[in-house]
Motif scaffolding. Sequence first.
Motif, PDB file in Angstrom:
ATOM      1  N   ASP A   1       0.757  -1.447  -0.005  1.00 49.57           N
ATOM      2  CA  ASP A   1      -0.103   0.230  -0.049  1.00 49.57           C
ATOM      3  C   ASP A   1       0.750   1.228   0.020  1.00 49.57           C
ATOM      4  OD1 ASP A   1       0.909  -0.006   2.638  1.00 49.57           O
ATOM      5  OD2 ASP A   1      -1.005  -0.042   3.615  1.00 49.57           O
TER       6      ASP A   1
ATOM      7  N   ILE B   1      -4.597  -3.267  -2.948  1.00 49.15           N
ATOM      8  CA  ILE B   1      -5.937  -3.360  -2.936  1.00 49.15           C
ATOM      9  C   ILE B   1      -6.521  -1.964  -2.775  1.00 49.15           C
ATOM     10  CG2 ILE B   1      -7.965  -4.215  -1.961  1.00 49.15           C
ATOM     11  CD1 ILE B   1      -5.897  -6.531  -3.058  1.00 49.15           C
TER      12      ILE B   1
ATOM     13  N   ASN C   1      -9.758   0.155  -2.018  1.00 48.14           N
ATOM     14  CA  ASN C   1     -11.011  -0.113  -1.030  1.00 48.14           C
ATOM     15  C   ASN C   1     -11.919   1.271  -1.148  1.00 48.14           C
ATOM     16  OD1 ASN C   1     -13.067  -0.761   0.607  1.00 48.14           O
ATOM     17  ND2 ASN C   1     -11.885  -1.011   2.289  1.00 48.14           N
TER      18      ASN C   1
ATOM     19  N   ALA D   1     -15.123   1.279  -0.532  1.00 49.80           N
ATOM     20  CA  ALA D   1     -16.247   1.013   0.180  1.00 49.80           C
ATOM     21  C   ALA D   1     -16.770   2.075   1.225  1.00 49.80           C
ATOM     22  CB  ALA D   1     -16.272  -0.443   0.830  1.00 49.80           C
TER      23      ALA D   1
ATOM     24  N   ILE E   1     -17.764   3.775   4.558  1.00 56.49           N
ATOM     25  CA  ILE E   1     -17.254   3.583   5.961  1.00 56.49           C
ATOM     26  C   ILE E   1     -18.526   3.945   7.260  1.00 56.49           C
ATOM     27  CG2 ILE E   1     -15.663   4.178   7.914  1.00 56.49           C
ATOM     28  CD1 ILE E   1     -13.878   4.929   5.761  1.00 56.49           C
TER      29      ILE E   1
ATOM     30  N   GLY F   1     -11.638  -3.923  -3.804  1.00 58.65           N
ATOM     31  CA  GLY F   1     -12.326  -4.615  -2.790  1.00 58.65           C
ATOM     32  C   GLY F   1     -11.632  -4.411  -1.258  1.00 58.65           C
ATOM     33  N   THR F   2     -12.104  -5.061  -0.467  1.00 60.20           N
ATOM     34  CA  THR F   2     -11.537  -5.308   0.964  1.00 60.20           C
ATOM     35  C   THR F   2     -10.365  -6.041   0.842  1.00 60.20           C
ATOM     36  OG1 THR F   2     -13.869  -5.352   1.583  1.00 60.20           O
ATOM     37  CG2 THR F   2     -12.431  -5.728   3.346  1.00 60.20           C
ATOM     38  N   PRO F   3      -9.384  -5.143   1.709  1.00 60.14           N
ATOM     39  CA  PRO F   3      -7.861  -5.543   1.560  1.00 60.14           C
ATOM     40  C   PRO F   3      -7.530  -6.944   1.980  1.00 60.14           C
ATOM     41  CG  PRO F   3      -7.879  -3.351   1.970  1.00 60.14           C
ATOM     42  CD  PRO F   3      -9.426  -3.667   1.921  1.00 60.14           C
TER      43      PRO F   3
ATOM     44  N   LYS G   1      -9.633  -9.694   2.617  1.00 58.75           N
ATOM     45  CA  LYS G   1     -10.219 -10.764   1.961  1.00 58.75           C
ATOM     46  C   LYS G   1      -9.797 -10.758   0.583  1.00 58.75           C
ATOM     47  CE  LYS G   1     -14.710 -10.315   4.460  1.00 58.75           C
ATOM     48  NZ  LYS G   1     -16.010  -9.724   4.512  1.00 58.75           N
ATOM     49  N   MET G   2      -9.250  -9.657  -0.262  1.00 57.34           N
ATOM     50  CA  MET G   2      -8.762  -9.804  -1.323  1.00 57.34           C
ATOM     51  C   MET G   2      -7.540 -10.456  -1.476  1.00 57.34           C
ATOM     52  SD  MET G   2     -10.720  -8.872  -3.758  1.00 57.34           S
ATOM     53  CE  MET G   2      -9.491  -8.886  -5.018  1.00 57.34           C
TER      54      MET G   2
ATOM     55  N   VAL H   1      -5.433  -5.490   8.734  1.00 55.28           N
ATOM     56  CA  VAL H   1      -5.374  -6.409   7.655  1.00 55.28           C
ATOM     57  C   VAL H   1      -4.652  -7.549   7.955  1.00 55.28           C
ATOM     58  CG1 VAL H   1      -4.532  -6.596   5.122  1.00 55.28           C
ATOM     59  CG2 VAL H   1      -5.990  -4.480   6.040  1.00 55.28           C
TER      60      VAL H   1
ATOM     61  N   HIS I   1      -5.994 -10.146  10.183  1.00 52.18           N
ATOM     62  CA  HIS I   1      -7.325 -10.995   9.744  1.00 52.18           C
ATOM     63  C   HIS I   1      -6.372 -12.062   8.673  1.00 52.18           C
ATOM     64  CE1 HIS I   1     -11.159 -11.958   7.949  1.00 52.18           C
ATOM     65  NE2 HIS I   1     -10.466 -11.919   6.827  1.00 52.18           N
TER      66      HIS I   1
END
Length: 144
Positions: free
Chosen positions: A11, A41, A43, A45, A47, A92-94, A96-97, A128, A131
Amino acid sequence: MLFRHILVAYDGSKQAVKALEKAVGLVEACGGGTKLTVVHILNLAPIMTGDMLFAPTAAMETLAVERAEAVVAEAKLKTAPVVRATVEMHLGTPAKMVLSLAEEHGCDLIVLGSRGLGKLREFVLGSVSQHVVQYAKIPVLVVK
């Protein structure tokens, strides 16, 4: 050959730069037969915080895409010495991607930087790296 295919989440942060440098070093140590895939990634989306939803405006999205393109260009420069390197940008969502792309590409190692969030921010926002470490089916190297 220690690893066949390494995926790096990038990133542009200080920790991500260290992670990419470590991954390049691993590729070189493996004798050049290892493939390196660097992913950024994006993102976009909205918040949600409490009862409020913050959605990016068109101008914010444009700035985010321009910054993402600059991060990808920077990653390409940093991976230039690696023969079998590719740099990709995904939406996408970092976390998960990263997991999805590692599986899709058949990677056998994920390398990413530790963000070093404080305990409260880590609890509220999640991490991230946390996860990915928790849900990855392959080894994960978190670089500080």
